[in-house]
Scaffold this motif. Structure first.
Motif, PDB file in Angstrom:
ATOM      1  N   SER A 143       6.995 -11.377  71.915  1.00 32.21           N
ATOM      2  CA  SER A 143       8.329 -10.886  72.282  1.00 32.21           C
ATOM      3  C   SER A 143       8.632  -9.546  71.608  1.00 32.21           C
ATOM      4  CB  SER A 143       9.398 -11.902  71.854  1.00 32.21           C
ATOM      5  OG  SER A 143       9.498 -11.939  70.439  1.00 32.21           O
ATOM      6  N   SER A 144       9.621  -8.854  72.145  1.00 31.33           N
ATOM      7  CA  SER A 144      10.080  -7.619  71.507  1.00 31.33           C
ATOM      8  C   SER A 144      10.751  -7.927  70.172  1.00 31.33           C
ATOM      9  CB  SER A 144      11.036  -6.868  72.432  1.00 31.33           C
ATOM     10  OG  SER A 144      12.151  -7.679  72.749  1.00 31.33           O
ATOM     11  N   GLU A 145      11.354  -9.106  70.056  1.00 31.26           N
ATOM     12  CA  GLU A 145      11.979  -9.508  68.799  1.00 31.26           C
ATOM     13  C   GLU A 145      10.944  -9.612  67.673  1.00 31.26           C
ATOM     14  OE1 GLU A 145      14.650 -11.198  72.036  1.00 31.26           O
ATOM     15  OE2 GLU A 145      12.502 -10.968  71.722  1.00 31.26           O
ATOM     16  N   TYR A 146       9.727 -10.024  68.029  1.00 34.21           N
ATOM     17  CA  TYR A 146       8.668 -10.119  67.020  1.00 34.21           C
ATOM     18  C   TYR A 146       8.321  -8.742  66.456  1.00 34.21           C
ATOM     19  CZ  TYR A 146       4.252 -11.259  64.734  1.00 34.21           C
ATOM     20  OH  TYR A 146       3.240 -11.410  63.819  1.00 34.21           O
ATOM     21  N   GLN A 147       8.401  -7.717  67.275  1.00 33.59           N
ATOM     22  CA  GLN A 147       8.135  -6.365  66.781  1.00 33.59           C
ATOM     23  C   GLN A 147       9.149  -5.977  65.701  1.00 33.59           C
ATOM     24  OE1 GLN A 147       5.248  -4.968  67.634  1.00 33.59           O
ATOM     25  NE2 GLN A 147       5.025  -6.848  68.812  1.00 33.59           N
ATOM     26  N   GLU A 148      10.391  -6.360  65.897  1.00 33.74           N
ATOM     27  CA  GLU A 148      11.430  -6.099  64.902  1.00 33.74           C
ATOM     28  C   GLU A 148      11.178  -6.916  63.629  1.00 33.74           C
ATOM     29  OE1 GLU A 148      16.304  -6.163  64.445  1.00 33.74           O
ATOM     30  OE2 GLU A 148      15.401  -6.729  66.362  1.00 33.74           O
ATOM     31  N   TRP A 149      10.773  -8.180  63.794  1.00 34.47           N
ATOM     32  CA  TRP A 149      10.406  -9.064  62.673  1.00 34.47           C
ATOM     33  C   TRP A 149       9.296  -8.420  61.844  1.00 34.47           C
ATOM     34  CZ3 TRP A 149      11.584 -14.008  60.751  1.00 34.47           C
ATOM     35  CH2 TRP A 149      10.584 -14.666  60.031  1.00 34.47           C
ATOM     36  N   LYS A 150       8.256  -7.942  62.541  1.00 36.85           N
ATOM     37  CA  LYS A 150       7.128  -7.298  61.862  1.00 36.85           C
ATOM     38  C   LYS A 150       7.585  -6.080  61.073  1.00 36.85           C
ATOM     39  CE  LYS A 150       3.464  -6.285  64.182  1.00 36.85           C
ATOM     40  NZ  LYS A 150       2.457  -5.964  65.203  1.00 36.85           N
ATOM     41  N   GLU A 151       8.425  -5.266  61.685  1.00 35.51           N
ATOM     42  CA  GLU A 151       8.903  -4.047  61.039  1.00 35.51           C
ATOM     43  C   GLU A 151       9.697  -4.366  59.771  1.00 35.51           C
ATOM     44  OE1 GLU A 151      11.909  -0.449  62.190  1.00 35.51           O
ATOM     45  OE2 GLU A 151      10.456  -1.071  63.721  1.00 35.51           O
ATOM     46  N   LEU A 152      10.472  -5.438  59.806  1.00 30.26           N
ATOM     47  CA  LEU A 152      11.278  -5.825  58.649  1.00 30.26           C
ATOM     48  C   LEU A 152      10.447  -6.416  57.515  1.00 30.26           C
ATOM     49  CD1 LEU A 152      14.375  -7.487  60.349  1.00 30.26           C
ATOM     50  CD2 LEU A 152      14.432  -5.523  58.799  1.00 30.26           C
ATOM     51  N   LEU A 153       9.361  -7.157  57.850  1.00 29.72           N
ATOM     52  CA  LEU A 153       8.711  -7.982  56.836  1.00 29.72           C
ATOM     53  C   LEU A 153       7.254  -7.682  56.515  1.00 29.72           C
ATOM     54  CD1 LEU A 153      10.177 -11.431  57.937  1.00 29.72           C
ATOM     55  CD2 LEU A 153      10.984  -9.930  56.101  1.00 29.72           C
ATOM     56  N   HIS A 154       6.465  -7.292  57.479  1.00 34.99           N
ATOM     57  CA  HIS A 154       5.020  -7.270  57.265  1.00 34.99           C
ATOM     58  C   HIS A 154       4.546  -6.309  56.181  1.00 34.99           C
ATOM     59  CE1 HIS A 154       3.626  -9.512  61.136  1.00 34.99           C
ATOM     60  NE2 HIS A 154       4.576 -10.143  60.491  1.00 34.99           N
ATOM     61  N   HIS A 155       5.276  -5.244  55.918  1.00 38.95           N
ATOM     62  CA  HIS A 155       4.834  -4.284  54.895  1.00 38.95           C
ATOM     63  C   HIS A 155       4.979  -4.819  53.472  1.00 38.95           C
ATOM     64  CE1 HIS A 155       9.166  -3.541  55.288  1.00 38.95           C
ATOM     65  NE2 HIS A 155       9.116  -3.087  54.047  1.00 38.95           N
ATOM     66  N   PHE A 156       5.657  -5.949  53.293  1.00 34.27           N
ATOM     67  CA  PHE A 156       5.818  -6.541  51.969  1.00 34.27           C
ATOM     68  C   PHE A 156       4.595  -7.349  51.525  1.00 34.27           C
ATOM     69  CE2 PHE A 156      10.348  -6.131  53.163  1.00 34.27           C
ATOM     70  CZ  PHE A 156      10.829  -5.490  52.025  1.00 34.27           C
ATOM     71  N   TYR A 157       3.748  -7.776  52.456  1.00 32.85           N
ATOM     72  CA  TYR A 157       2.700  -8.739  52.149  1.00 32.85           C
ATOM     73  C   TYR A 157       1.387  -8.097  51.722  1.00 32.85           C
ATOM     74  CZ  TYR A 157       5.886 -11.650  54.904  1.00 32.85           C
ATOM     75  OH  TYR A 157       6.988 -12.289  55.399  1.00 32.85           O
ATOM     76  N   HIS A 158       0.822  -8.648  50.650  1.00 37.30           N
ATOM     77  CA  HIS A 158      -0.557  -8.319  50.267  1.00 37.30           C
ATOM     78  C   HIS A 158      -1.114  -9.464  49.444  1.00 37.30           C
ATOM     79  CE1 HIS A 158      -4.099  -5.960  49.643  1.00 37.30           C
ATOM     80  NE2 HIS A 158      -4.076  -6.369  48.390  1.00 37.30           N
ATOM     81  N   PRO A 159      -2.151 -10.132  49.936  1.00 36.05           N
ATOM     82  CA  PRO A 159      -2.800  -9.900  51.226  1.00 36.05           C
ATOM     83  C   PRO A 159      -1.940 -10.418  52.370  1.00 36.05           C
ATOM     84  CG  PRO A 159      -3.733 -11.836  50.175  1.00 36.05           C
ATOM     85  CD  PRO A 159      -2.746 -11.240  49.189  1.00 36.05           C
TER      86      PRO A 159
END
Length: 97
Positions: A69-85
């Motif tokens: 979904s397009s909503e998932y793109q917004e979710w990714k933008e908000l959260l994915h850069h915080f994770y490592h690994p």
């Protein structure tokens, strides 16, 4: 009902910012078709470690309905850069005993 489970490791020093972003992202996931509930829990022993659980009506509600979904793109933008690994996400189903 299926249970999505992700063990999340947030980059050091970004925990507070992550939790604030997750609060915003919660409104995204909770609006999706098939969503039932979710919880984010902070590990007491390891800084920056979180457990995310999400209940969905079906596997496809998560893997197709949300992730494509397009909503998932917004979710990714908000959260994915915080994770490592980057976390592994797994799905579980209840065993009736």
């Amino acid at each position: 009902m299926i249970l999505e489970v992700a063990l999340l490791q947030v980059k050091p020093g970004l925990e507070q910012e992550y939790e604030e972003s997750f609060r915003k992202a919660s409104t995204i996931i909770s609006s999706m078709k098939g969503y039932i509930s979710h919880e984010l829990q902070r590990c007491m022993e390891v800084n920056g470690k979180y457990l995310l659980t999400v209940k969905w009506e079906s596997l496809e509600d998560h893997t197709v309905g949300f992730r494509q979904s397009s909503e998932y793109q917004e979710w990714k933008e908000l959260l994915h850069h915080f994770y490592h690994p980057f976390p592994t996400v797994e799905h579980f189903e209840k065993i009736n005993l």
